[in-house]
Design a protein around this motif. Structure first.
Motif: not given
Length: 304
Positions: A70-80
């Motif tokens: 994300t814009s604040d550097g957080q890792l995300t997403g369906e697989a995550v």
């Protein structure tokens, strides 16, 4: 396979994303996934080590909506998010996620840079010779949208082919063009447009009776449009081209020797499916019930 292209995370869905990208695959033991024989390894394996040390390293393809920052550097997403929940339920509280190129995932797993890999990788026999897949987390197929109420009663590409009044909008160069032609849709009823937004405009203006693209792309486009005069056909029948369904199934993968890890992951994933939590996670990233994997298994998909 194909490239899914769009704005925001839609760019994923028209590119050949991880689900269909071709990467170099080297066979670890020549065994088939699911029913494959384990490579020689200690009984403890990666799962026991991860539980003992409290963390695991996961390789993710850097592609929305599967895995991204994300814009604040957080890792995300369906697989995550699916991996995060499953691993936590397995007693592994820390997930060290690393974003990488899709083509580097399998090599990184085999080189033990990663303990497992995921994000947009479809199960297929070639990959099954190199890695051990868990059961699928989602599926990706085609979708169509029509005018509200579906006035021409279109539920498949074959329905479009049979109705002389049905013209379908599709992006120039998209794989759907070939699917439509092989399903019997005449070329003069395939309206080629420069991009997916133009397909939507053609449907809204009545220049086409339907528009088609991959399911997640379609859903995201409709949600962005917020037009209550058009709707997705939720009971759409997936095309069968040259005797095979075009639907693909994405899953997490492990080293061939990590059967215990794969089986434990499968057990927790099954719980998420049965409880409805899997769908809730998928819905956060533009997926719908249409993208659930159903009863598909890695074992069956690895056989082709």
């Amino acid at each position: 396979m194909r490239k899914f292209a769009m704005v925001l995370f839609l760019s994923l869905f028209t590119s050949v994303v991880g689900c269909g990208q071709v990467e170099e695959v080297t066979s670890g033991s020549g065994a088939e996934n699911g029913g494959q024989k384990s490579a020689s390894a200690s009984a403890e394996g990666t799962l026991a080590k991860a539980k003992e040390q409290g963390y695991v390293t996961v390789g993710f393809a850097n592609e929305k909506p599967y895995a991204y920052k994300t814009s604040d550097g957080q890792l995300t997403g369906e697989a995550v998010e699916i991996a995060r929940v499953v691993l936590k339920n397995l007693g592994i509280n820390e997930m060290k996620g690393e974003l990488t190129e899709f083509g580097s995932l399998i090599g990184g797993l085999q080189a033990k840079r990663f303990d497992l890999i995921t994000a947009g990788m479809f199960i297929n026999p070639k990959r099954c010779a190199a890695v051990r897949f868990a059961d699928p987390e989602y599926s990706i197929g085609e979708g169509i949208a029509v005018q509200k109420g579906n006035p021409l009663n279109l539920h498949s590409y074959e329905d479009i082919a049979k109705n002389k009044d049905a013209k379908v909008a599709v992006m120039t160069g998209a794989v759907e063009i070939g699917y439509l032609e092989k399903s019997g849709v005449p070329k003069d009823r395939i309206l080629l447009v420069p991009d997916q937004a133009s397909a939507l405009s053609a449907l809204q203006a009545g220049r086409a009776a339907a528009m088609t693209m991959t399911g997640p792309s379609l859903q995201a486009m409709l949600e962005s449009a917020k037009d209550d005069k058009i709707e997705r056909v939720m009971d759409f029948t997936q095309p069968v081209i040259d005797g095979k369904s075009v639907r693909g199934y994405g899953a997490t993968a492990f080293r061939l020797e990590d059967e215990a890890f794969q089986q434990a992951f499968n057990a927790e994933l099954k719980k998420l499916k049965e409880s409805g939590e899997l769908l809730k996670i998928l819905q956060q990233f533009g997926f719908t019930e249409q993208e659930l994997p159903g009863d598909a298994t890695a074992e069956a998909l690895c056989k082709g």
